[in-house]
Design a protein around this motif. Structure first.
Motif, PDB file in Angstrom:
ATOM      1  N   TRP A  59       0.779  -1.118   0.219  1.00  0.00           N
ATOM      2  CA  TRP A  59      -0.060  -0.099   0.083  1.00  0.00           C
ATOM      3  C   TRP A  59       0.738   1.314   0.008  1.00  0.00           C
ATOM      4  O   TRP A  59       0.375   2.282  -0.498  1.00  0.00           O
ATOM      5  N   GLU A  86      -3.130   6.684   8.804  1.00  0.00           N
ATOM      6  CA  GLU A  86      -3.833   5.997   7.607  1.00  0.00           C
ATOM      7  C   GLU A  86      -3.731   4.407   7.908  1.00  0.00           C
ATOM      8  O   GLU A  86      -4.604   3.961   7.173  1.00  0.00           O
ATOM      9  N   LEU A  87      -2.695   3.840   8.015  1.00  0.00           N
ATOM     10  CA  LEU A  87      -2.420   2.639   7.994  1.00  0.00           C
ATOM     11  C   LEU A  87      -3.193   1.913   9.033  1.00  0.00           C
ATOM     12  O   LEU A  87      -3.894   0.813   8.488  1.00  0.00           O
ATOM     13  N   ARG A  90      -6.660   1.828   7.750  1.00  0.00           N
ATOM     14  CA  ARG A  90      -7.103   0.748   6.610  1.00  0.00           C
ATOM     15  C   ARG A  90      -7.185  -0.478   7.104  1.00  0.00           C
ATOM     16  O   ARG A  90      -7.981  -1.217   6.543  1.00  0.00           O
ATOM     17  N   LYS A  93     -10.354  -1.367   9.137  1.00  0.00           N
ATOM     18  CA  LYS A  93     -11.575  -1.359   7.843  1.00  0.00           C
ATOM     19  C   LYS A  93     -11.344  -2.803   7.377  1.00  0.00           C
ATOM     20  O   LYS A  93     -12.642  -3.450   7.216  1.00  0.00           O
ATOM     21  N   VAL A  94     -10.277  -3.615   6.854  1.00  0.00           N
ATOM     22  CA  VAL A  94     -10.256  -4.660   6.244  1.00  0.00           C
ATOM     23  C   VAL A  94     -10.187  -5.831   7.443  1.00  0.00           C
ATOM     24  O   VAL A  94     -10.259  -6.985   6.789  1.00  0.00           O
TER      25      VAL A  94
END
Length: 405
Positions: A59, A86-87, A90, A93-94
């Protein structure tokens, strides 16, 4: 409904966060081993070219994490904190089945702690040097990771004292070096004379290291060449960028029989071909040990980093080179196996004198080689398979558990 992180269907989503070239290699080996267990797994996060060649989805650019020392981290802190936020968002979320931070502790431990507290399973692969720093750091690592994977056998007992799950998986370099090194073959490969004394020179693999130490190391090597007729000096460059910088430094030297040979890579072959290695402290010292080559170690960190570490009394060890630390842990007492010169002691005169002394003392070199063979065996003791397979087994066990602990 089946999801990407459903381990029971063998299609997990696995997040890996690697920093620097060494982490990229560890990550690539780990992906290969995990695919044996989970052929349809998806791997995401931060990784380099080696990991991407194994189907990894990076990413961000791995160079985002390629920093060294307090001062470099502080200078880039706002960017690093933004990247980490940000990481984390992310990854939450996944919802990967596991998040594996590979080295890069300044970045990864904070990331892992946030994710662990949010309910994700976390692993830290490559224990920070808890034997060199204040042991309380082990507790912080335990708050970040459900499991710590250690490269050295003396590390899990330190974590055990703090109730932390740590596993010795072995060092991948111990798998890659033969127990008996092939000097003749290495010299043939590099087209070096079999009878000449040879010095391998490795003044660091980062631009910041080379700027601090390159001139000192080259000066030291040339002093040895002046005192040892017929000496050949080989300098393996870690990458094209470092090759260009080394070429600029060497351009100032006379072009005669003492001129060093600059190589594109081939650090292992250069070490194997050498009689003695002069190098910067770090993982390269372990490589030289596994190549069974006597060495002299020097190092300088950025002055600000050194002052901070001294002021905070962060270091609890009086030796820095990995072979010396491993020797102590394995009961090899007495004089240091590896002469080491840190910070203000890292001068051309000190490095040259210690290097020349090793060339002139064959009995001492023989003793060191025997000790290095003993330490190599200790790094392999009781272990089956290669380090990547053992790391994958420890991660799979955690993934398959109903509770991350």
């Amino acid at each position: 409904m089946t999801t990407l992180n459903d381990v029971s269907t063998h299609t997990p989503l696995i997040a890996l966060i690697a920093g620097e070239d060494s982490g990229d290699q560890l990550g690539a080996d780990l992906i290969l081993a995990l695919r044996e267990r989970y052929p349809d797994a998806r791997f995401v996060g931060i990784g380099g070219a080696r990991m991407q060649a194994q189907g990894f989805e990076s990413w961000y650019d791995i160079r985002e994490l390629s920093l060294f020392g307090f001062s470099e981290v502080i200078r880039h802190l706002p960017r690093l904190l933004r990247l980490r936020r940000e990481l984390i968002a992310r990854l939450l979320k996944v919802q990967p089945a596991v998040v594996v931070g590979i080295d890069a502790p300044d970045f990864n431990l904070g990331l892992e702690q946030r994710l662990k507290h949010a309910g994700l399973k976390t692993v830290h692969y490559v224990s920070p040097s808890v034997w060199a720093w204040r042991e309380k750091r082990a507790e912080k690592i335990g708050r970040s990771a459900n499991r710590v994977l250690c490269l050295f056998p003396m590390e899990p007992p330190i974590y055990a004292r703090h109730g932390i799950d740590a596993r010795f998986v072995g060092h991948p370099l111990a798998d890659r070096f033969a127990m008996i090194s092939d000097r003749v073959g290495a010299r043939e490969f590099l087209q070096l004379p079999q009878q000449a004394p040879i010095l391998a020179l490795l003044p660091g693999s980062r631009a910041s290291e080379l700027s601090r130490m390159g001139p000192v190391f080259i000066d030291a090597a040339m002093r040895v060449a002046g005192a040892l007729p017929g000496l050949r000096i080989v300098i393996p460059a870690a990458n094209p960028h470092m090759h260009a910088k080394l070429k600029d430094l060497l351009a100032k030297l006379p072009r005669d029989e003492t001129a060093p040979l600059l190589l594109d890579g081939h650090a292992h072959e250069a070490m194997l071909a050498a009689d003695v290695v002069l190098l910067a402290s770090g993982t390269a010292t372990l490589e030289a040990m596994l190549a069974k080559r006597p060495m002299v170690v020097g190092y300088r960190v950025a002055p600000a980093s050194y002052r901070i570490a001294r002021a905070l009394k962060m270091l609890k060890t009086d030796v820095y080179a990995l072979p010396n630390i491993l020797a102590r842990a394995n009961g090899i007492d007495g004089e240091l196996l590896v002469p080491e010169f840190m910070q203000d002691e890292c001068t051309a005169s000190h490095l040259a004198a210690a290097t020349l002394a090793l060339f002139q003392d064959s009995e001492r070199r023989g003793y060191i080689v025997n000790a290095f063979e003993q330490l190599h065996r200790a790094l392999r003791s009781g272990l089956d398979g290669h380090a990547g397979e053992r790391a994958a087994a420890a991660i799979a066990e955690l993934m398959d558990a109903t509770d991350g602990g």
